[in-house]
Design a protein around this motif. Structure first.
Motif, PDB file in Angstrom:
ATOM      1  N   UNK A  98       0.838  -1.198   0.000  1.00  9.34           N
ATOM      2  CA  UNK A  98       0.000   0.000   0.000  1.00  9.34           C
ATOM      3  C   UNK A  98       0.877   1.253   0.000  1.00  9.34           C
ATOM      4  N   UNK A  99       1.879   1.266   0.859  1.00  9.72           N
ATOM      5  CA  UNK A  99       2.770   2.425   0.930  1.00  9.72           C
ATOM      6  C   UNK A  99       3.558   2.594  -0.367  1.00  9.72           C
ATOM      7  N   UNK A 100       3.978   1.493  -0.953  1.00 15.29           N
ATOM      8  CA  UNK A 100       4.727   1.551  -2.214  1.00 15.29           C
ATOM      9  C   UNK A 100       3.859   2.129  -3.334  1.00 15.29           C
ATOM     10  N   UNK A 101       2.617   1.678  -3.413  1.00 19.74           N
ATOM     11  CA  UNK A 101       1.696   2.198  -4.439  1.00 19.74           C
ATOM     12  C   UNK A 101       1.381   3.665  -4.185  1.00 19.74           C
ATOM     13  N   UNK A 103       3.299   5.802  -2.807  1.00 17.78           N
ATOM     14  CA  UNK A 103       4.498   6.551  -3.195  1.00 17.78           C
ATOM     15  C   UNK A 103       4.528   6.782  -4.707  1.00 17.78           C
ATOM     16  N   UNK A 104       4.179   5.751  -5.471  1.00 17.96           N
ATOM     17  CA  UNK A 104       4.143   5.873  -6.935  1.00 17.96           C
ATOM     18  C   UNK A 104       3.137   6.925  -7.380  1.00 17.96           C
ATOM     19  N   UNK A 105       2.033   7.012  -6.631  1.00 21.47           N
ATOM     20  CA  UNK A 105       0.966   7.942  -6.988  1.00 21.47           C
ATOM     21  C   UNK A 105       1.127   9.313  -6.331  1.00 21.47           C
ATOM     22  N   UNK A 106       2.255   9.501  -5.637  1.00 24.63           N
ATOM     23  CA  UNK A 106       2.553  10.760  -4.951  1.00 24.63           C
ATOM     24  C   UNK A 106       1.488  11.104  -3.912  1.00 24.63           C
ATOM     25  N   UNK A 107       1.011  10.094  -3.230  1.00 21.13           N
ATOM     26  CA  UNK A 107       0.060  10.295  -2.142  1.00 21.13           C
ATOM     27  C   UNK A 107       0.861  10.474  -0.857  1.00 21.13           C
ATOM     28  N   UNK A 108       0.616  11.575  -0.167  1.00 18.20           N
ATOM     29  CA  UNK A 108       1.346  11.838   1.070  1.00 18.20           C
ATOM     30  C   UNK A 108       0.807  10.940   2.187  1.00 18.20           C
ATOM     31  N   UNK A 109       1.575  10.847   3.275  1.00 14.80           N
ATOM     32  CA  UNK A 109       1.119  10.052   4.420  1.00 14.80           C
ATOM     33  C   UNK A 109      -0.178  10.618   4.989  1.00 14.80           C
ATOM     34  N   UNK A 110      -0.293  11.947   5.015  1.00 11.97           N
ATOM     35  CA  UNK A 110      -1.523  12.573   5.513  1.00 11.97           C
ATOM     36  C   UNK A 110      -2.717  12.209   4.625  1.00 11.97           C
ATOM     37  N   UNK A 111      -2.512  12.262   3.315  1.00  9.30           N
ATOM     38  CA  UNK A 111      -3.585  11.887   2.391  1.00  9.30           C
ATOM     39  C   UNK A 111      -3.969  10.422   2.561  1.00  9.30           C
ATOM     40  N   UNK A 112      -2.970   9.593   2.746  1.00  9.26           N
ATOM     41  CA  UNK A 112      -3.210   8.172   2.937  1.00  9.26           C
ATOM     42  C   UNK A 112      -4.010   7.929   4.223  1.00  9.26           C
ATOM     43  N   UNK A 113      -3.635   8.603   5.274  1.00 10.65           N
ATOM     44  CA  UNK A 113      -4.362   8.458   6.537  1.00 10.65           C
ATOM     45  C   UNK A 113      -5.805   8.955   6.390  1.00 10.65           C
ATOM     46  N   UNK A 115      -7.562   8.909   3.667  1.00  5.67           N
ATOM     47  CA  UNK A 115      -8.264   7.864   2.901  1.00  5.67           C
ATOM     48  C   UNK A 115      -8.647   6.697   3.808  1.00  5.67           C
ATOM     49  N   UNK A 116      -7.741   6.329   4.698  1.00  3.28           N
ATOM     50  CA  UNK A 116      -7.989   5.214   5.614  1.00  3.28           C
ATOM     51  C   UNK A 116      -9.158   5.540   6.553  1.00  3.28           C
ATOM     52  N   UNK A 117      -9.200   6.764   7.029  1.00  2.00           N
ATOM     53  CA  UNK A 117     -10.247   7.170   7.963  1.00  2.00           C
ATOM     54  C   UNK A 117     -11.608   7.253   7.290  1.00  2.00           C
ATOM     55  N   UNK A 118     -11.641   7.552   5.991  1.00  2.00           N
ATOM     56  CA  UNK A 118     -12.896   7.614   5.240  1.00  2.00           C
ATOM     57  C   UNK A 118     -13.624   6.285   5.241  1.00  2.00           C
TER      58      UNK A 118
END
Length: 120
Positions: A98-101, A103-113, A115-118
């Protein structure tokens, strides 16, 4: 016990995972006896050696221990061992990819978090 076995996965692994799941979800607690190899063999109509292979792996991992002439029992810290093992497997199988993908999509950790909370 599950009613059927999956033909796409080794039977001994299914028996092992079934016991692990039962310990994690407290269906079988520390100190309790687990079904014997003969009970598994009779229930699933398999060779007792197949069931023994899955059970013996759990003994090697300190999840089960044998009481001679009585059967196999769950160790006191089995649940904690299994949860830690599953967390490590979860991290390697899901979080790292998930983190690797991301990174490829230039998703920041904040954005990822976010998304997870949604998903909650």
């Amino acid at each position: 016990m599950k009613n059927t076995l999956d033909e796409n996965k080794p039977i001994f692994l299914q028996i092992k995972e079934q016991l692990e799941d039962s310990i994690i979800n407290d269906s079988i607690k520390a100190g309790e006896r687990v079904p014997s190899t003969n009970e598994f063999a009779a229930y699933y109509k398999i060779n007792p050696a197949t069931a023994a292979k899955g059970i013996n792996e759990l003994v090697a991992e300190n999840i089960l221990f044998k009481r001679r002439g009585v059967g196999m029992f769950v160790t006191e810290n089995a649940k904690e061992i299994l949860i830690e093992k599953r967390k490590k497997t979860f991290y390697e199988a899901y979080i790292l990819p998930l983190k690797e993908e991301a990174k490829k999509l230039h998703i920041t950790e904040d954005e990822l978090m976010e998304m997870m909370e949604k998903g909650e």
